[in-house]
Every structure is written in structure tokens, then in C-alpha cells.
Design a protein around this motif. Sequence first.
Motif, PDB file in Angstrom:
ATOM      1  N   GLY A  85       0.790  -1.232   0.000  1.00 46.54           N
ATOM      2  CA  GLY A  85       0.000   0.000   0.000  1.00 46.54           C
ATOM      3  C   GLY A  85       0.820   1.280   0.000  1.00 46.54           C
ATOM      4  O   GLY A  85       0.271   2.363   0.185  1.00 46.54           O
ATOM      5  N   LEU A  86       2.139   1.163  -0.200  1.00 43.48           N
ATOM      6  CA  LEU A  86       2.986   2.348  -0.253  1.00 43.48           C
ATOM      7  C   LEU A  86       3.158   2.800  -1.700  1.00 43.48           C
ATOM      8  O   LEU A  86       2.919   2.030  -2.624  1.00 43.48           O
ATOM      9  CB  LEU A  86       4.350   2.057   0.366  1.00 43.48           C
ATOM     10  CG  LEU A  86       4.361   1.521   1.802  1.00 43.48           C
ATOM     11  CD1 LEU A  86       5.784   1.281   2.269  1.00 43.48           C
ATOM     12  CD2 LEU A  86       3.650   2.467   2.741  1.00 43.48           C
ATOM     13  N   SER A  87       3.590   4.042  -1.876  1.00 44.66           N
ATOM     14  CA  SER A  87       3.831   4.588  -3.206  1.00 44.66           C
ATOM     15  C   SER A  87       5.322   4.572  -3.492  1.00 44.66           C
ATOM     16  O   SER A  87       6.096   5.197  -2.772  1.00 44.66           O
ATOM     17  CB  SER A  87       3.316   6.020  -3.289  1.00 44.66           C
ATOM     18  OG  SER A  87       1.939   6.065  -3.044  1.00 44.66           O
ATOM     19  N   ALA A  88       5.707   3.886  -4.564  1.00 42.05           N
ATOM     20  CA  ALA A  88       7.121   3.790  -4.917  1.00 42.05           C
ATOM     21  C   ALA A  88       7.250   3.533  -6.408  1.00 42.05           C
ATOM     22  O   ALA A  88       6.302   3.104  -7.065  1.00 42.05           O
ATOM     23  CB  ALA A  88       7.786   2.673  -4.129  1.00 42.05           C
ATOM     24  N   GLU A  89       8.456   3.794  -6.925  1.00 40.52           N
ATOM     25  CA  GLU A  89       8.757   3.469  -8.309  1.00 40.52           C
ATOM     26  C   GLU A  89      10.244   3.223  -8.455  1.00 40.52           C
ATOM     27  O   GLU A  89      11.042   3.641  -7.616  1.00 40.52           O
ATOM     28  CB  GLU A  89       8.328   4.594  -9.262  1.00 40.52           C
ATOM     29  CG  GLU A  89       9.140   5.859  -9.148  1.00 40.52           C
ATOM     30  CD  GLU A  89       8.768   6.900 -10.186  1.00 40.52           C
ATOM     31  OE1 GLU A  89       8.156   6.548 -11.217  1.00 40.52           O
ATOM     32  OE2 GLU A  89       9.099   8.072  -9.972  1.00 40.52           O
ATOM     33  N   ILE A  90      10.611   2.524  -9.519  1.00 44.62           N
ATOM     34  CA  ILE A  90      12.018   2.297  -9.842  1.00 44.62           C
ATOM     35  C   ILE A  90      12.427   3.322 -10.865  1.00 44.62           C
ATOM     36  O   ILE A  90      11.758   3.497 -11.886  1.00 44.62           O
ATOM     37  CB  ILE A  90      12.228   0.865 -10.403  1.00 44.62           C
ATOM     38  CG1 ILE A  90      11.813  -0.177  -9.355  1.00 44.62           C
ATOM     39  CG2 ILE A  90      13.680   0.677 -10.805  1.00 44.62           C
ATOM     40  CD1 ILE A  90      11.855  -1.607  -9.871  1.00 44.62           C
TER      41      ILE A  90
END
Length: 91
Positions: A85-90
Motif C-alpha cells: 500500500g505504499l507509493s514507490a517506483e524504480i
Amino acid sequence: MSTKEEVLEKKSTKTKTQKENEIVLYNDDYNTFDHVIETLIYTCDHTPEQAEQCSLLVHYKGKCTVKTGPYDDLEPRCSKILDAGLSAEIV
């Protein structure tokens, strides 16, 4: 008087240039510090101290790089972060 001569050798080294990718975690208004810390410990192999520092940086700066490495290593980690449920990106 003697003259000392210093010889500098130019070394040519070949390095494998592999781009280091990063998982960037973004702030949100929904998740608690405890949840973020637990998620970073589980997904990124952070120590509790590292996870706490990252969670504070995300809170105050809006984002934080939480893991660097080859894409193949980061992709499943980022998926677990997103599943939590966290916001992340590579990047």
C-alpha cells in the motif's frame, strides 16, 4: 644536488558500466510510520534504524531512495512495497 624524477603512470581501467537503479519511496497521507518501517525492513532488508531514517526523510522531504541495485533485484522488492500500500517506483 640531485634531481628526483617522479613518474606518473596512466592506468587504463575498464569498468563495466551497469546503471544502478533506485527504488524511490513517496510520502502519502495514509500509512503510519510503523507500517512504512516494517515494510522497509521486510522488503529492502533495512535495519530498524535505516527504515526509521528513510521514513522520516519521506515524511519531511516527500520522497527518499530506499534501495539501489540492478533492476532484476529491485523489481520484486518494489512490487512488495506497492502490495503493502505504499507509493514507490524504480528510476
